[in-house]
Design a protein around this motif. Structure first.
Motif: not given
Length: 512
Positions: A166, A163, A330, A327, A352, A348, A334
């Motif tokens: 990416m 993550y 994530l 999502y 995943q 997550f 981020r």
């Protein structure tokens, strides 16, 4: 109406170049091994006719090999030009086998191809046989590494999503290398190539016999093609069964679509021999079924169901909902600084595996977390590939495979009786069968690759996300260039092959 956007045009270009390249690959695989068999007979018997036979078919192999190299290089370039995000997202895994193919297989094959042509009078008979064997080995190794890469796209193992970067990253090269899907595809493809080479030799030899030319060459060539082709055509069916079982384990939607199996049937599932798939009504009309057969192929049991499309869409819907959780988590990860929030990271990691399914929603909404029930439903149904195309391509492939067994069995019988020249009807059938193996391998490629849609990497990366940031006009331009360039190559290749075949061994100074 088809929307020729960047995604569609990029897929079309890659499909056309791959299908064109695959015209040369199976013949290279098949002829290289047949050359080794023919030269082995020469080394064991010492009879000069077998040397001349090997050299003649070697000329045709060389023409085909050169065309295969030219088309293969341009095809691989497209990963950087048309599929830049795909290369970025999974390049750590996908690039490794492709690099090894170039470093190990392609250079091995290319080096010894030169020695094959120019080493006849420079090395001993046994040394030249080893060279020919290394050409065949190089061809097979090249196919192996390519199919390891492709097998990972069908069944991604040995990798994980990071993550922070990416991207997908390699976690176990041994899992990628020994991926059962890749291994099954490799042996099935190799056997199909051997069948293609055998029919090529059988058909051209039949043409010579029909004209009463090069009879000694043709009869011996047909004998090799008949015995080798019979064994390989049977192998294709057996190895295809293994691929069907693995698809039933790992790509259930592909199997359901091939069978136009809209609803799960009670086990053991029946194989649909004939039917008319109706996508609009989501049913298949006029079905003719063979009891138990699909269950035995897909599950190797009589008590396990083969899931239908409706049930698999429901599974996809559940995975999309789970993927939305991944999502959403994530996006938080981020935006946050290290160390990440433990609860968010746990959420997550728990979902995943379904992140790729949430990415399907990007076709319908900018933010998957804001998707409506209708958009989730549309994304779930987008996991169904083109059912009629897969249904008919698969049946054409299987039908041709069974025909090849009959053709080679007949050729083998006539070979053992030395009666090829007494049955012109068979010679005509053999000659007109020349294009059939290419039809079989091309529709087989369509089943394997089109059946994976909508995924570039199954369950991980949707195809529409893998394209480069370019314009449709640029792709149109490159597509037109490829069509012109490949058409020119096709004309040159056909001219050289036909001219060489018409001249024959006697015209090339290889006849006694």
């Amino acid at each position: 109406m088809i929307d020729f956007d960047v995604v569609t045009l990029s897929r079309l270009q890659f499909a056309l170049t791959a299908l064109y390249h695959f015209l040369f690959v199976p013949l290279t695989l098949g002829l290289s091994m047949i050359l080794f068999v023919m030269e082995s007979v020469y080394v064991m018997t010492g009879r000069e006719i077998w040397k001349r036979i090997t050299k003649f078919w070697g000329v045709l192999f060389g023409i085909n090999f050169a065309m295969g190299v030219a088309t293969g290089i341009t095809m691989e370039f497209q990963f950087g030009t048309n599929w830049a995000y795909y290369a970025h997202y999974v390049g750590d895994i996908f690039g490794a086998p492709l690099a090894l193919e170039g470093l190990i297989a392609f250079f091995l094959e290319s080096t010894f191809v030169g020695l094959f042509f120019f080493g006849w009078d420079k090395v001993s008979k046994l040394a030249h046989l080893v060279i020919t064997g290394l050409v065949a080995l190089g061809s097979s190794l090249s196919a192996l590494w390519i199919l390891i890469a492709n097998g990972w796209m069908q069944h991604p193992v040995g990798a994980h999503f990071n993550y922070r970067t990416m991207r997908m990253e390699l976690s176990s090269f041994s899992e990628v290398l020994f991926n059962p899907v890749a291994q099954a595809k490799f042996v099935h493809t190799i056997a199909a190539g051997y069948v293609t080479g055998s029919i090529f030799v059988l058909s051209i030899s039949a043409w010579y016999l029909l004209r009463g030319r090069n009879v000694a060459f043709a009869k011996r060539s047909m004998a090799v093609a008949a015995s080798f082709g019979l064994a390989c055509s049977i192998s294709v069916v057996v190895l295809g069964d293994e691929s069907g079982y693995l698809d039933g384990e790992n790509q259930k939607m592909k199997v359901a679509s091939i069978e136009a199996e809209w609803r799960t049937s009670p086990p053991p599932a029946s194989f649909t021999l004939f039917g008319l798939p109706d996508v609009a009504a989501r049913t298949t009309h006029g079905e003719v079924k063979v009891p138990w057969l699909l269950g035995l192929i897909a599950t190797r049991s009589i008590d396990q169901p083969v899931l239908g499309i409706y049930e698999l869409v429901e599974r996809a819907r559940a995975r999309i909902v789970s993927g939305i959780e991944a999502y959403s988590a994530l996006q938080v990860l981020r935006a946050s600084a290290d160390p990440p929030d433990a609860a968010v990271l746990q959420r997550f990691e728990a979902n995943q595996a379904d992140l790729g399914y949430a990415l399907l929603l990007l076709r319908f909404v900018d933010n998957p977390a804001a998707a409506t029930a209708q958009q989730i439903d549309a994304a779930a149904w987008s996991t169904v590939p083109n059912v009629p195309v897969l249904f008919w391509c698969f049946r054409l492939m299987v039908g041709l495979g069974l025909f090849f067994i009959v053709l080679f069995a007949t050729a083998f019988y006539l070979s053992t009786r030395h009666r090829f020249d007494r049955h012109p009807w068979f010679l005509k059938v053999a000659f007109f069968s020349l294009p059939l193996p290419w039809i079989a391998v091309e529709v087989g490629w369509i089943v394997a690759e089109y059946g994976r849609q909508p995924w570039a990497v199954d369950g991980v990366l949707p195809t529409f996300l893998g394209v480069s940031r370019t314009t449709a006009g640029n792709v149109w331009l490159s597509l037109a260039g490829f069509i012109v360039f490949y058409s020119a190559l096709a004309i040159v290749d056909a001219f050289l092959l036909v001219r060489t075949i018409r001249r024959g061994p006697d015209g090339l100074g290889m006849a006694p």
